[in-house]
Design a protein around this motif. Structure first.
Motif, mmCIF file in Angstrom:
data_model
loop_
_atom_site.group_PDB
_atom_site.id
_atom_site.type_symbol
_atom_site.label_atom_id
_atom_site.label_comp_id
_atom_site.label_asym_id
_atom_site.label_seq_id
_atom_site.Cartn_x
_atom_site.Cartn_y
_atom_site.Cartn_z
ATOM 1 N N TRP A 46 0.824 -1.207 0.000
ATOM 2 C CA TRP A 46 0.000 0.000 0.000
ATOM 3 C C TRP A 46 0.863 1.263 0.000
ATOM 4 N N LEU A 47 2.095 1.146 0.474
ATOM 5 C CA LEU A 47 2.986 2.312 0.487
ATOM 6 C C LEU A 47 3.338 2.779 -0.920
ATOM 7 N N LEU A 48 3.226 1.900 -1.885
ATOM 8 C CA LEU A 48 3.488 2.299 -3.272
ATOM 9 C C LEU A 48 2.458 3.318 -3.763
ATOM 10 N N ALA A 49 1.288 3.330 -3.124
ATOM 11 C CA ALA A 49 0.267 4.323 -3.480
ATOM 12 C C ALA A 49 0.701 5.727 -3.089
ATOM 13 N N ALA A 50 1.749 5.832 -2.292
ATOM 14 C CA ALA A 50 2.256 7.147 -1.901
ATOM 15 C C ALA A 50 2.797 7.919 -3.097
ATOM 16 N N VAL A 51 2.981 7.247 -4.221
ATOM 17 C CA VAL A 51 3.487 7.941 -5.411
ATOM 18 C C VAL A 51 2.555 9.089 -5.804
ATOM 19 N N ALA A 52 1.257 8.925 -5.615
ATOM 20 C CA ALA A 52 0.314 9.989 -6.016
ATOM 21 C C ALA A 52 0.459 11.240 -5.153
ATOM 22 N N PRO A 53 0.339 11.133 -3.810
ATOM 23 C CA PRO A 53 0.506 12.368 -3.031
ATOM 24 C C PRO A 53 1.934 12.912 -3.080
ATOM 25 N N PHE A 55 3.824 12.848 -5.710
ATOM 26 C CA PHE A 55 3.876 13.574 -6.979
ATOM 27 C C PHE A 55 3.307 14.983 -6.795
ATOM 28 N N VAL A 56 2.174 15.074 -6.126
ATOM 29 C CA VAL A 56 1.568 16.389 -5.868
ATOM 30 C C VAL A 56 2.526 17.251 -5.051
ATOM 31 N N GLY A 57 3.137 16.657 -4.039
ATOM 32 C CA GLY A 57 4.068 17.395 -3.194
ATOM 33 C C GLY A 57 5.275 17.893 -3.959
ATOM 34 N N PHE A 58 5.919 16.988 -4.684
ATOM 35 C CA PHE A 58 7.107 17.385 -5.438
ATOM 36 C C PHE A 58 6.767 18.380 -6.542
ATOM 37 N N ASP A 98 6.976 27.095 -22.892
ATOM 38 C CA ASP A 98 6.251 26.851 -21.644
ATOM 39 C C ASP A 98 5.840 25.383 -21.525
ATOM 40 N N ARG A 99 5.316 24.828 -22.598
ATOM 41 C CA ARG A 99 4.868 23.433 -22.560
ATOM 42 C C ARG A 99 6.050 22.475 -22.369
ATOM 43 N N LYS A 100 7.148 22.784 -22.994
ATOM 44 C CA LYS A 100 8.348 21.947 -22.831
ATOM 45 C C LYS A 100 8.794 21.970 -21.367
ATOM 46 N N ARG A 101 8.822 23.138 -20.778
ATOM 47 C CA ARG A 101 9.212 23.258 -19.352
ATOM 48 C C ARG A 101 8.217 22.534 -18.462
ATOM 49 N N ALA A 102 6.938 22.597 -18.795
ATOM 50 C CA ALA A 102 5.912 21.910 -18.008
ATOM 51 C C ALA A 102 6.148 20.399 -18.007
ATOM 52 N N ILE A 103 6.491 19.871 -19.153
ATOM 53 C CA ILE A 103 6.756 18.430 -19.255
ATOM 54 C C ILE A 103 7.988 18.054 -18.440
ATOM 55 N N VAL A 104 9.026 18.858 -18.526
ATOM 56 C CA VAL A 104 10.255 18.580 -17.776
ATOM 57 C C VAL A 104 9.973 18.582 -16.275
ATOM 58 N N LEU A 105 9.261 19.586 -15.775
ATOM 59 C CA LEU A 105 8.951 19.646 -14.351
ATOM 60 C C LEU A 105 8.082 18.465 -13.922
ATOM 61 N N SER A 106 7.131 18.089 -14.754
ATOM 62 C CA SER A 106 6.253 16.963 -14.430
ATOM 63 C C SER A 106 7.024 15.649 -14.360
ATOM 64 N N VAL A 107 7.943 15.455 -15.295
ATOM 65 C CA VAL A 107 8.756 14.227 -15.290
ATOM 66 C C VAL A 107 9.665 14.192 -14.065
ATOM 67 N N LYS A 108 10.248 15.333 -13.708
ATOM 68 C CA LYS A 108 11.086 15.388 -12.504
ATOM 69 C C LYS A 108 10.273 15.037 -11.263
ATOM 70 N N ALA A 109 9.066 15.592 -11.162
ATOM 71 C CA ALA A 109 8.219 15.319 -10.005
ATOM 72 C C ALA A 109 7.818 13.849 -9.957
ATOM 73 N N LEU A 110 7.489 13.277 -11.117
ATOM 74 C CA LEU A 110 7.116 11.869 -11.157
ATOM 75 C C LEU A 110 8.292 10.974 -10.780
ATOM 76 N N ALA A 112 10.864 11.769 -8.830
ATOM 77 C CA ALA A 112 11.099 11.920 -7.395
ATOM 78 C C ALA A 112 10.032 11.183 -6.587
ATOM 79 N N ALA A 113 8.784 11.260 -7.019
ATOM 80 C CA ALA A 113 7.697 10.576 -6.314
ATOM 81 C C ALA A 113 7.855 9.065 -6.393
ATOM 82 N N THR A 114 8.267 8.571 -7.528
ATOM 83 C CA THR A 114 8.474 7.130 -7.697
ATOM 84 C C THR A 114 9.605 6.644 -6.800
ATOM 85 N N VAL A 115 10.699 7.364 -6.793
ATOM 86 C CA VAL A 115 11.826 7.000 -5.923
ATOM 87 C C VAL A 115 11.397 7.065 -4.457
ATOM 88 N N GLY A 116 10.646 8.099 -4.106
ATOM 89 C CA GLY A 116 10.169 8.236 -2.724
ATOM 90 C C GLY A 116 9.269 7.092 -2.301
#
Length: 128
Positions: A46-53, A55-58, A98-110, A112-116
């Motif tokens: 169930w801790l793997l579900a932490a990827v969603a919150p 992701f929001v945090g990062f 702007d869209r390119k930067r948005a994708i980069v930030l989203s991938v970084k957050a994902l 980090a969330a996955t590793v977390g």
């Protein structure tokens, strides 16, 4: 005062504060999930579900630090006002950056969330 810069800055102080608060809420939700799993002795999977919150945090923190909103970029708007109440259409020339930067930030957050989430899962296994 902050100025709009395609691919670099599309939010001002008020919007940055909102992103920080969203980030804190995401991390708090992840902490609550961990506490709930520990309290009810649920399967550590169930801790793997932490990827969603997480992701929001990062994503919230990354956006605030970068002075950049992923949602605004994808919608083609910006708001660098101090009050956070003056959304304006972004110039078409800047929307691609702007869209390119948005994708980069989203991938970084994902990432980090996955590793977390994996770290939480592995730590729970080591403690068991």
């Amino acid at each position: 005062m902050t100025e709009y810069q395609p691919g670099a800055c599309n939010i001002g102080h008020a919007e940055r504060r909102r992103r920080y608060l969203t980030g804190v809420a995401g991390f708090a939700a992840a902490a609550l999930l961990v506490a709930a799993v520990a309290t009810v002795h649920a399967d550590r999977a169930w801790l793997l579900a932490a990827v969603a919150p997480l992701f929001v945090g990062f994503l919230g923190v990354l956006q605030a630090r970068a002075r950049f909103c992923v949602g605004f970029a994808m919608a083609g708007v910006f708001d660098v006002s101090a009050s956070g109440d003056r959304r304006q259409p972004a110039p078409e020339a800047g929307q691609r950056a702007d869209r390119k930067r948005a994708i980069v930030l989203s991938v970084k957050a994902l990432a980090a969330a996955t590793v977390g989430a994996l770290a939480l899962y592995l730590a729970a296994g080591a403690l068991a």
